[in-house]
Design a protein around this motif. Structure first.
Motif, PDB file in Angstrom:
ATOM      1  N   PHE A  64      -2.560  -4.027   4.006  1.00 20.41           N
ATOM      2  CA  PHE A  64      -2.261  -3.076   2.950  1.00 20.41           C
ATOM      3  C   PHE A  64      -0.876  -3.578   2.299  1.00 20.41           C
ATOM      4  CE2 PHE A  64      -0.657  -1.195   6.855  1.00 20.41           C
ATOM      5  CZ  PHE A  64       0.915  -0.887   6.504  1.00 20.41           C
ATOM      6  N   VAL A  65      -0.945  -3.373   1.051  1.00 26.54           N
ATOM      7  CA  VAL A  65       0.437  -3.665   0.306  1.00 26.54           C
ATOM      8  C   VAL A  65       1.217  -2.490  -0.185  1.00 26.54           C
ATOM      9  CG1 VAL A  65       1.580  -4.866  -1.544  1.00 26.54           C
ATOM     10  CG2 VAL A  65      -0.504  -5.890  -0.257  1.00 26.54           C
ATOM     11  N   VAL A  66       2.593  -2.300   0.100  1.00 27.73           N
ATOM     12  CA  VAL A  66       3.402  -1.134  -0.511  1.00 27.73           C
ATOM     13  C   VAL A  66       4.520  -1.838  -1.051  1.00 27.73           C
ATOM     14  CG1 VAL A  66       4.315   1.000  -0.146  1.00 27.73           C
ATOM     15  CG2 VAL A  66       2.561   0.304   1.377  1.00 27.73           C
ATOM     16  N   LYS A  67       4.420  -1.792  -2.541  1.00 29.13           N
ATOM     17  CA  LYS A  67       5.396  -2.507  -3.127  1.00 29.13           C
ATOM     18  C   LYS A  67       6.704  -1.438  -3.877  1.00 29.13           C
ATOM     19  CE  LYS A  67       2.205  -5.579  -5.586  1.00 29.13           C
ATOM     20  NZ  LYS A  67       1.786  -6.135  -6.894  1.00 29.13           N
ATOM     21  N   THR A  68       7.844  -1.807  -3.615  1.00 30.52           N
ATOM     22  CA  THR A  68       9.082  -0.942  -4.251  1.00 30.52           C
ATOM     23  C   THR A  68       8.573  -0.623  -5.776  1.00 30.52           C
ATOM     24  OG1 THR A  68      10.359  -2.925  -4.508  1.00 30.52           O
ATOM     25  CG2 THR A  68      10.693  -1.347  -2.759  1.00 30.52           C
ATOM     26  N   ALA A  69       8.236  -1.649  -6.332  1.00 28.18           N
ATOM     27  CA  ALA A  69       8.063  -1.561  -7.917  1.00 28.18           C
ATOM     28  C   ALA A  69       6.835  -0.481  -8.343  1.00 28.18           C
ATOM     29  CB  ALA A  69       7.704  -2.907  -8.653  1.00 28.18           C
ATOM     30  N   ASP A  70       6.228  -0.365  -7.227  1.00 27.96           N
ATOM     31  CA  ASP A  70       5.039   0.587  -7.669  1.00 27.96           C
ATOM     32  C   ASP A  70       5.535   2.095  -7.492  1.00 27.96           C
ATOM     33  OD1 ASP A  70       3.517  -1.345  -8.350  1.00 27.96           O
ATOM     34  OD2 ASP A  70       2.264  -1.346  -6.527  1.00 27.96           O
ATOM     35  N   HIS A  71       6.634   2.395  -6.941  1.00 25.87           N
ATOM     36  CA  HIS A  71       7.191   3.759  -6.725  1.00 25.87           C
ATOM     37  C   HIS A  71       8.422   4.131  -7.465  1.00 25.87           C
ATOM     38  CE1 HIS A  71       4.470   2.576  -3.463  1.00 25.87           C
ATOM     39  NE2 HIS A  71       4.041   3.745  -3.304  1.00 25.87           N
ATOM     40  N   PRO A  72       8.676   5.363  -7.969  1.00 29.06           N
ATOM     41  CA  PRO A  72       9.576   5.373  -8.837  1.00 29.06           C
ATOM     42  C   PRO A  72      11.042   5.229  -8.224  1.00 29.06           C
ATOM     43  CG  PRO A  72       8.170   7.470  -8.278  1.00 29.06           C
ATOM     44  CD  PRO A  72       7.657   6.626  -7.683  1.00 29.06           C
ATOM     45  N   ASP A  73      11.073   5.522  -6.758  1.00 26.03           N
ATOM     46  CA  ASP A  73      12.307   5.142  -6.031  1.00 26.03           C
ATOM     47  C   ASP A  73      12.086   4.800  -4.773  1.00 26.03           C
ATOM     48  OD1 ASP A  73      11.913   7.598  -4.532  1.00 26.03           O
ATOM     49  OD2 ASP A  73      12.995   8.865  -5.933  1.00 26.03           O
ATOM     50  N   ARG A  74      13.127   4.650  -4.065  1.00 27.04           N
ATOM     51  CA  ARG A  74      13.049   3.862  -2.832  1.00 27.04           C
ATOM     52  C   ARG A  74      12.433   5.037  -1.751  1.00 27.04           C
ATOM     53  NH1 ARG A  74      14.302  -1.662  -1.630  1.00 27.04           N
ATOM     54  NH2 ARG A  74      14.506  -1.671   0.629  1.00 27.04           N
ATOM     55  N   ALA A  75      13.055   6.233  -2.002  1.00 31.06           N
ATOM     56  CA  ALA A  75      12.326   7.239  -1.052  1.00 31.06           C
ATOM     57  C   ALA A  75      10.967   7.319  -1.007  1.00 31.06           C
ATOM     58  CB  ALA A  75      13.020   8.659  -1.066  1.00 31.06           C
ATOM     59  N   GLN A  76      10.394   7.371  -2.338  1.00 30.88           N
ATOM     60  CA  GLN A  76       9.006   7.472  -2.203  1.00 30.88           C
ATOM     61  C   GLN A  76       8.194   6.093  -1.805  1.00 30.88           C
ATOM     62  OE1 GLN A  76       7.398   9.926  -5.705  1.00 30.88           O
ATOM     63  NE2 GLN A  76       9.684   9.901  -6.150  1.00 30.88           N
TER      64      GLN A  76
END
Ligand code: GRF
Length: 208
Positions: A64-76
């Protein structure tokens, strides 16, 4: 004829990577032996197109890949990462060259260990090899430690030493460190998987 005792179930883990994944490969190779006692349930990353993910795919391990750029902020981003990890219900998580600082949601999940290419508490952070070389120390190495809310500050589990040669570059030194680092990680992960994690791993020692 006596029946041999049933083999214990392997301990499920998730491995997080950001790069070439040679530490991951060492774990994949070790886990091929049932006596090692580890099942890598998934490999997660913070970016795609990396050799670490390709290594997992070749070994038929979920990715799985979870990119920071795909989320509105770091917490999400942190909450999304925590959810992807917990879906695999690992006993613990191994950061093997994962180049992100995780947040409270991920830290609230299963225990995490990390491998770092320097002898902590010296030279924490993203440039442990370069910083040791620049400082002029003669011995550096690799450290395996628990992940806490600091940068490479969690309780130390194991360390391996590597001598710095006069003609070392950051690349040559890092390659020699990684040889030791891979063996250390395989040893630590197997030991934790087979004997269990301590209830309350030693925390940071603060000196006055
Ligand atoms: C390792 O030296 C790790 O400690 C550092 O990056 C390197 C990752 O190597 N953070 P690889 O991706 O396992 O080959």
């Amino acid at each position: 004829m006596t029946t041999p005792p049933a083999a214990a179930e392997p301990t499920p883990i998730v491995v997080l990577v950001s790069g070439s994944g040679t530490n991951l490969q060492a774990l994949i190779d070790a886990a091929a032996d049932p006596d090692y006692g580890v099942q890598i349930r998934a490999v997660g990353a913070d970016r795609d197109g990396i050799e670490g993910l390709a290594r997992a795919e070749r070994a038929h391990i979920d990715t799985f890949v979870v990119k920071t750029a795909d989320h509105p902020d770091r917490a999400q981003w942190d909450a999304a990462l925590a959810a992807r990890i917990s879906a695999y219900d690992p006993t613990f998580v191994v950061c093997a060259g994962f180049m992100k600082i995780v947040g409270p949601a991920t830290l609230a999940g299963p225990p995490m260990i990390n491998t770092h290419p320097a002898l902590l508490p010296s030279f924490p952070g993203a440039h442990g090899v370069r910083d040791a070389l620049a400082h002029g120390v003669r011995i550096t190495g690799a450290t395996c430690h628990y992940v806490d809310d600091g940068v490479d500050t969690g309780a130390i589990i194991d360390q391996r030493a590597v001598r710095i040669e006069d003609d070392d570059t950051e690349e040559s030194l890092h390659e020699r460190i990684k040889v030791e680092e891979r063996q250390m990680l395989v040893d630590v992960v197997g030991r934790l998987a087979r004997t269990g994690l301590p209830e309350a791993p030693n925390r940071k020692v603060t000196t006055s």
